[in-house]
Design a protein around this motif. Structure first.
Motif, PDB file in Angstrom:
ATOM      1  N   UNK A  93       0.314   6.628  -0.825  1.00 15.40           N
ATOM      2  CA  UNK A  93       0.314   5.264  -0.293  1.00 15.40           C
ATOM      3  C   UNK A  93       0.680   5.295   1.191  1.00 15.40           C
ATOM      4  N   UNK A  94      -0.014   4.479   1.959  1.00 16.35           N
ATOM      5  CA  UNK A  94       0.294   4.269   3.370  1.00 16.35           C
ATOM      6  C   UNK A  94       0.247   2.771   3.633  1.00 16.35           C
ATOM      7  N   UNK A  95       1.283   2.255   4.238  1.00 22.23           N
ATOM      8  CA  UNK A  95       1.336   0.815   4.508  1.00 22.23           C
ATOM      9  C   UNK A  95       1.604   0.569   5.983  1.00 22.23           C
ATOM     10  N   UNK A  96       0.833  -0.327   6.553  1.00 19.73           N
ATOM     11  CA  UNK A  96       1.040  -0.751   7.931  1.00 19.73           C
ATOM     12  C   UNK A  96       1.574  -2.186   7.914  1.00 19.73           C
ATOM     13  N   UNK A  97       2.598  -2.451   8.715  1.00 22.98           N
ATOM     14  CA  UNK A  97       3.012  -3.855   8.852  1.00 22.98           C
ATOM     15  C   UNK A  97       2.469  -4.404  10.168  1.00 22.98           C
ATOM     16  N   UNK A  98       2.692  -5.674  10.387  1.00 22.19           N
ATOM     17  CA  UNK A  98       2.104  -6.349  11.547  1.00 22.19           C
ATOM     18  C   UNK A  98       2.592  -5.776  12.875  1.00 22.19           C
ATOM     19  N   UNK A 152       9.754   9.175  -0.052  1.00 20.57           N
ATOM     20  CA  UNK A 152       9.432   8.444   1.171  1.00 20.57           C
ATOM     21  C   UNK A 152       9.391   9.458   2.306  1.00 20.57           C
ATOM     22  N   UNK A 153       8.211   9.734   2.844  1.00 23.27           N
ATOM     23  CA  UNK A 153       8.057  10.784   3.850  1.00 23.27           C
ATOM     24  C   UNK A 153       7.890  10.244   5.257  1.00 23.27           C
ATOM     25  N   UNK A 159       3.634  12.289  -3.247  1.00 27.19           N
ATOM     26  CA  UNK A 159       4.059  12.625  -4.608  1.00 27.19           C
ATOM     27  C   UNK A 159       4.103  14.136  -4.802  1.00 27.19           C
ATOM     28  N   UNK A 160       5.107  14.557  -5.581  1.00 28.91           N
ATOM     29  CA  UNK A 160       5.389  15.968  -5.822  1.00 28.91           C
ATOM     30  C   UNK A 160       5.472  16.241  -7.323  1.00 28.91           C
TER      31      UNK A 160
END
Length: 220
Positions: free
Chosen positions: A187-192, A154-155, A165-166
């Motif tokens: 992965x990139x996630x945006x919340x509201x 988690x970066x 990922x590594x």
């Protein structure tokens, strides 16, 4: 001469096949199965791995006979944002001890005896076996000297929520990480609530009031 050449070619193909097999990636088979591969390095009389989910304890693995322990109300998790946790109770020298955090888990494991233990040790440094994306962040292969683990990390906890990922190279003899290759974000996630959420920006743009054309003044 011909027979020697044929034998040499056969040997090369066999060697290449062996190397290809040795480097074939294997997916980790889930957090409970990973934890069941623990082989404590220190002398332990008995130990039990317990999974607590919504207040209910389930013994996942028992090693060395019965261990009389007190149920714990906190523990460790190998994957972030889980609703449950694990802990280990173990008997050593006539005393019951508990492992309830990742640093304690790393000490309990000691030197990595297998790829699963190598992955467990690395969780104390923020790496994880991402069960949702095993092809990029939950697999490994090995050779005679090293484990090669593809793990996630988690970066960014800010917007956007981001995982990278590594590929980590772990020496079997020493347990040292000799290389940590950054393979980029997967992965990139945006919340509201994200102020920089592209979808939110589009919605806001649509909702902006447009200047209505002025109506011509009525003649008296």
């Amino acid at each position: 001469m011909m027979k020697t050449a044929i034998r040499s070619a056969t040997l090369i193909f066999l060697l290449l096949g062996f190397l290809g097999y040795a480097q074939k990636k294997k997916n980790f088979s889930g957090i409970p199965n990973i934890l069941q591969q623990i082989i404590p390095n220190d002398r332990v009389d008995s130990w039990v791995l317990v999974h607590n989910s919504y207040g209910k304890n389930q013994e996942i693995k028992i090693s060395g006979g019965k261990t009389d322990y007190v149920p714990q109300f906190s523990g460790f998790d190998l994957f972030p944002e889980e609703d449950s946790f694990y802990y280990i109770a173990y008997a050593a020298g006539g005393k019951i001890n508990y492992v309830t955090d990742l640093e304690g888990l790393r000490k309990f494991v000691g030197k990595a005896d297998n790829a699963e233990e190598a992955a467990i040790i690395l969780t104390a440094d923020g790496y994880m076996v991402d069960e949702e994306f095993k092809d990029v962040a939950g697999n490994y292969y090995e050779d005679a000297a090293h484990y090669y683990l593809d793990l996630g990390k988690l970066t960014s906890k800010e917007c956007p929520y981001q995982k990278t990922h590594f590929t980590l190279t772990v020496n079997k003899a020493t347990g040292a990480v000799s290389n940590a290759k950054d393979n980029g974000t997967y992965i990139e996630l945006y919340n509201k609530k994200c102020p920089n959420n592209p979808r939110l920006l589009k919605i806001q743009k649509k909702e902006e009031p447009k200047d209505e054309p002025k109506k011509p003044a009525k003649r008296k």
